[in-house]
Motif scaffolding. Structure first.
Motif, PDB file in Angstrom:
ATOM      1  N   ARG A  35       0.837  -1.209   0.000  1.00 43.04           N
ATOM      2  CA  ARG A  35       0.000   0.000   0.000  1.00 43.04           C
ATOM      3  C   ARG A  35       0.874   1.262   0.000  1.00 43.04           C
ATOM      4  NH1 ARG A  35      -3.402  -3.372   2.944  1.00 43.04           N
ATOM      5  NH2 ARG A  35      -2.490  -2.897   4.954  1.00 43.04           N
ATOM      6  N   GLN A  36       1.878   1.264   0.851  1.00 43.45           N
ATOM      7  CA  GLN A  36       2.766   2.429   0.978  1.00 43.45           C
ATOM      8  C   GLN A  36       3.425   2.774  -0.359  1.00 43.45           C
ATOM      9  OE1 GLN A  36       5.648   1.909   4.104  1.00 43.45           O
ATOM     10  NE2 GLN A  36       6.876   3.633   3.425  1.00 43.45           N
ATOM     11  N   TYR A  37       3.815   1.759  -1.115  1.00 45.75           N
ATOM     12  CA  TYR A  37       4.483   1.983  -2.395  1.00 45.75           C
ATOM     13  C   TYR A  37       3.521   1.905  -3.580  1.00 45.75           C
ATOM     14  CZ  TYR A  37       8.983   2.171  -0.143  1.00 45.75           C
ATOM     15  OH  TYR A  37      10.046   2.558   0.637  1.00 45.75           O
ATOM     16  N   LYS A  38       2.213   1.922  -3.276  1.00 48.14           N
ATOM     17  CA  LYS A  38       1.166   1.960  -4.299  1.00 48.14           C
ATOM     18  C   LYS A  38       1.306   0.850  -5.344  1.00 48.14           C
ATOM     19  CE  LYS A  38       0.400   6.928  -3.817  1.00 48.14           C
ATOM     20  NZ  LYS A  38       0.992   7.141  -2.552  1.00 48.14           N
ATOM     21  N   GLN A  39       1.573  -0.357  -4.863  1.00 49.74           N
ATOM     22  CA  GLN A  39       1.682  -1.516  -5.747  1.00 49.74           C
ATOM     23  C   GLN A  39       0.277  -2.013  -6.096  1.00 49.74           C
ATOM     24  OE1 GLN A  39       5.066  -2.878  -6.744  1.00 49.74           O
ATOM     25  NE2 GLN A  39       4.964  -0.697  -6.330  1.00 49.74           N
ATOM     26  N   GLN A  40       0.099  -2.445  -7.327  1.00 57.50           N
ATOM     27  CA  GLN A  40      -1.233  -2.785  -7.812  1.00 57.50           C
ATOM     28  C   GLN A  40      -1.829  -4.032  -7.172  1.00 57.50           C
ATOM     29  OE1 GLN A  40      -2.254  -2.082 -11.683  1.00 57.50           O
ATOM     30  NE2 GLN A  40      -1.259  -0.113 -11.683  1.00 57.50           N
ATOM     31  N   ASP A  41      -0.997  -4.855  -6.555  1.00 53.10           N
ATOM     32  CA  ASP A  41      -1.532  -6.057  -5.917  1.00 53.10           C
ATOM     33  C   ASP A  41      -1.811  -5.848  -4.425  1.00 53.10           C
ATOM     34  OD1 ASP A  41       1.218  -5.853  -5.466  1.00 53.10           O
ATOM     35  OD2 ASP A  41       1.596  -7.990  -5.620  1.00 53.10           O
ATOM     36  N   LYS A  42      -1.830  -4.608  -3.987  1.00 55.45           N
ATOM     37  CA  LYS A  42      -1.973  -4.291  -2.559  1.00 55.45           C
ATOM     38  C   LYS A  42      -3.296  -4.736  -1.949  1.00 55.45           C
ATOM     39  CE  LYS A  42      -3.449   0.386  -3.681  1.00 55.45           C
ATOM     40  NZ  LYS A  42      -2.877   0.876  -4.909  1.00 55.45           N
ATOM     41  N   PHE A  43      -4.346  -4.809  -2.726  1.00 50.56           N
ATOM     42  CA  PHE A  43      -5.648  -5.170  -2.177  1.00 50.56           C
ATOM     43  C   PHE A  43      -6.094  -6.579  -2.567  1.00 50.56           C
ATOM     44  CE2 PHE A  43      -6.121  -0.427  -2.414  1.00 50.56           C
ATOM     45  CZ  PHE A  43      -6.072  -0.227  -1.048  1.00 50.56           C
ATOM     46  N   TRP A  44      -5.230  -7.358  -3.159  1.00 50.42           N
ATOM     47  CA  TRP A  44      -5.629  -8.694  -3.562  1.00 50.42           C
ATOM     48  C   TRP A  44      -5.934  -9.523  -2.331  1.00 50.42           C
ATOM     49  CZ3 TRP A  44      -2.432 -10.502  -8.375  1.00 50.42           C
ATOM     50  CH2 TRP A  44      -2.647  -9.602  -9.413  1.00 50.42           C
ATOM     51  N   ASP A  45      -6.989 -10.290  -2.412  1.00 48.13           N
ATOM     52  CA  ASP A  45      -7.439 -11.086  -1.279  1.00 48.13           C
ATOM     53  C   ASP A  45      -6.978 -12.533  -1.465  1.00 48.13           C
ATOM     54  OD1 ASP A  45      -8.750 -12.442   0.734  1.00 48.13           O
ATOM     55  OD2 ASP A  45     -10.600 -11.306   0.503  1.00 48.13           O
ATOM     56  N   LEU A  46      -5.845 -12.846  -0.870  1.00 49.45           N
ATOM     57  CA  LEU A  46      -5.287 -14.182  -1.030  1.00 49.45           C
ATOM     58  C   LEU A  46      -6.056 -15.235  -0.249  1.00 49.45           C
ATOM     59  CD1 LEU A  46      -1.474 -13.479  -1.132  1.00 49.45           C
ATOM     60  CD2 LEU A  46      -2.973 -14.129  -2.985  1.00 49.45           C
ATOM     61  N   MET A  47      -6.779 -14.841   0.779  1.00 47.30           N
ATOM     62  CA  MET A  47      -7.581 -15.823   1.505  1.00 47.30           C
ATOM     63  C   MET A  47      -8.672 -16.383   0.590  1.00 47.30           C
ATOM     64  SD  MET A  47      -7.494 -17.507   4.249  1.00 47.30           S
ATOM     65  CE  MET A  47      -6.534 -16.617   5.450  1.00 47.30           C
ATOM     66  N   VAL A  48      -9.247 -15.532  -0.259  1.00 46.92           N
ATOM     67  CA  VAL A  48     -10.233 -15.996  -1.242  1.00 46.92           C
ATOM     68  C   VAL A  48      -9.575 -16.984  -2.193  1.00 46.92           C
ATOM     69  CG1 VAL A  48     -11.641 -15.287  -3.218  1.00 46.92           C
ATOM     70  CG2 VAL A  48     -11.730 -13.983  -1.089  1.00 46.92           C
ATOM     71  N   LYS A  49      -8.363 -16.670  -2.633  1.00 49.19           N
ATOM     72  CA  LYS A  49      -7.652 -17.564  -3.549  1.00 49.19           C
ATOM     73  C   LYS A  49      -7.327 -18.895  -2.869  1.00 49.19           C
ATOM     74  CE  LYS A  49      -5.794 -13.831  -6.427  1.00 49.19           C
ATOM     75  NZ  LYS A  49      -6.980 -13.054  -6.308  1.00 49.19           N
ATOM     76  N   LEU A  50      -6.962 -18.852  -1.599  1.00 45.55           N
ATOM     77  CA  LEU A  50      -6.686 -20.084  -0.859  1.00 45.55           C
ATOM     78  C   LEU A  50      -7.946 -20.943  -0.757  1.00 45.55           C
ATOM     79  CD1 LEU A  50      -4.525 -21.701   0.677  1.00 45.55           C
ATOM     80  CD2 LEU A  50      -5.218 -20.487   2.745  1.00 45.55           C
ATOM     81  N   ARG A  51      -9.094 -20.321  -0.524  1.00 44.32           N
ATOM     82  CA  ARG A  51     -10.357 -21.063  -0.470  1.00 44.32           C
ATOM     83  C   ARG A  51     -10.686 -21.682  -1.834  1.00 44.32           C
ATOM     84  NH1 ARG A  51     -11.880 -17.001   3.282  1.00 44.32           N
ATOM     85  NH2 ARG A  51     -12.875 -15.719   1.698  1.00 44.32           N
ATOM     86  N   MET A  52     -10.408 -20.929  -2.911  1.00 44.92           N
ATOM     87  CA  MET A  52     -10.636 -21.470  -4.259  1.00 44.92           C
ATOM     88  C   MET A  52      -9.795 -22.728  -4.469  1.00 44.92           C
ATOM     89  SD  MET A  52     -10.742 -17.979  -6.620  1.00 44.92           S
ATOM     90  CE  MET A  52      -9.670 -18.716  -7.786  1.00 44.92           C
ATOM     91  N   ILE A  53      -8.543 -22.662  -4.047  1.00 46.79           N
ATOM     92  CA  ILE A  53      -7.630 -23.791  -4.221  1.00 46.79           C
ATOM     93  C   ILE A  53      -8.127 -25.003  -3.445  1.00 46.79           C
ATOM     94  CG2 ILE A  53      -5.289 -24.599  -3.654  1.00 46.79           C
ATOM     95  CD1 ILE A  53      -4.443 -21.603  -4.189  1.00 46.79           C
ATOM     96  N   SER A  54      -8.643 -24.772  -2.252  1.00 44.32           N
ATOM     97  CA  SER A  54      -9.095 -25.900  -1.430  1.00 44.32           C
ATOM     98  C   SER A  54     -10.421 -26.487  -1.928  1.00 44.32           C
ATOM     99  CB  SER A  54      -9.215 -25.485   0.036  1.00 44.32           C
ATOM    100  OG  SER A  54     -10.245 -24.551   0.210  1.00 44.32           O
ATOM    101  N   ARG A  55     -11.211 -25.713  -2.654  1.00 45.83           N
ATOM    102  CA  ARG A  55     -12.528 -26.175  -3.096  1.00 45.83           C
ATOM    103  C   ARG A  55     -12.555 -26.719  -4.516  1.00 45.83           C
ATOM    104  NH1 ARG A  55     -16.599 -21.421  -1.569  1.00 45.83           N
ATOM    105  NH2 ARG A  55     -18.148 -22.989  -1.074  1.00 45.83           N
ATOM    106  N   PHE A  56     -11.669 -26.245  -5.367  1.00 46.29           N
ATOM    107  CA  PHE A  56     -11.710 -26.603  -6.782  1.00 46.29           C
ATOM    108  C   PHE A  56     -10.384 -27.226  -7.206  1.00 46.29           C
ATOM    109  CE2 PHE A  56     -14.480 -22.877  -6.221  1.00 46.29           C
ATOM    110  CZ  PHE A  56     -15.693 -23.429  -6.612  1.00 46.29           C
ATOM    111  N   ASP A  57     -10.466 -28.384  -7.846  1.00 47.29           N
ATOM    112  CA  ASP A  57      -9.262 -29.105  -8.262  1.00 47.29           C
ATOM    113  C   ASP A  57      -8.455 -28.390  -9.343  1.00 47.29           C
ATOM    114  OD1 ASP A  57      -9.837 -31.135  -6.489  1.00 47.29           O
ATOM    115  OD2 ASP A  57     -10.803 -32.407  -7.999  1.00 47.29           O
ATOM    116  N   ASN A  58      -9.087 -27.495 -10.081  1.00 51.64           N
ATOM    117  CA  ASN A  58      -8.384 -26.844 -11.186  1.00 51.64           C
ATOM    118  C   ASN A  58      -7.584 -25.606 -10.757  1.00 51.64           C
ATOM    119  OD1 ASN A  58     -11.051 -25.743 -10.781  1.00 51.64           O
ATOM    120  ND2 ASN A  58     -10.768 -24.548 -12.652  1.00 51.64           N
TER     121      ASN A  58
END
Length: 183
Positions: free
Chosen positions: A40-63
């Protein structure tokens, strides 16, 4: 799946051993507790990405698959891929591995720390993704949409620049074509 990789430690220009492991809650927590504020401090574009959502996707979907680069028990890189739903724009009718998220820790980015703590993380994750594509029978095909400012990184790694994608906020789409693993 732990896989050893070798990175360059900038402070003394030495080669160090790191590991690519399956993405786990610890890596997401490292992102939230150690990376997010600097992003956030360095205004990087991935600052607000929600990795917990991505982790849930990985645990729920084989692809969906997720990986992290660990060095000295720290999360230094992250990768989330999709393995069945994307097709190549270079070789029509052929599948590829699509990279949803690829990132290095803030202190590994020249824009935040120069020289960066470690170098070679992004390249190692791309190579690992190509190897995964080979394992799946996709002949090394990999695609991704680049965040603005990182296009040169992918171009320098031999990915084909297929131009801005009007369906995804004009992000530039890159793809690796057919690749034969050296014997």
């Amino acid at each position: 799946m732990p896989k050893k990789i070798y990175l360059n430690r900038s402070i003394d220009n030495s080669t160090v051993e790191a590991t690519i492991v399956n993405l786990a809650t610890k890596h997401v927590e490292d992102f939230e507790n150690q990376w997010a504020e600097l992003l956030r401090q360095y205004k990087q574009q991935d600052k607000f990405w929600d990795l917990m959502v991505k982790l849930r996707m990985i645990s729920r979907f084989d692809n969906y698959e997720g990986y992290a680069v660990e060095y000295e028990n720290q999360t230094e890189g992250l990768l989330v891929i999709e393995t069945t739903m994307h097709g190549s724009q270079i070789t029509l009718g052929k599948r590829l591995v699509y990279i949803y998220y690829i990132a290095t820790a803030p202190l590994n980015r020249k824009i935040i720390q120069n020289p960066p703590k470690l170098q070679g993380i992004g390249t190692s994750l791309l190579l690992s993704t190509r190897e995964r594509s080979l394992e799946l029978g996709y002949e090394g095909r990999v695609g991704l949409h680049s965040l603005p400012g990182y296009e040169k990184f992918y171009d320098n790694r031999g990915m084909y620049d297929l131009g801005p994608d009007e369906d995804l906020d004009e992000l530039v789409y890159f793809e690796y074509g057919l690749w034969r693993q050296r014997l």
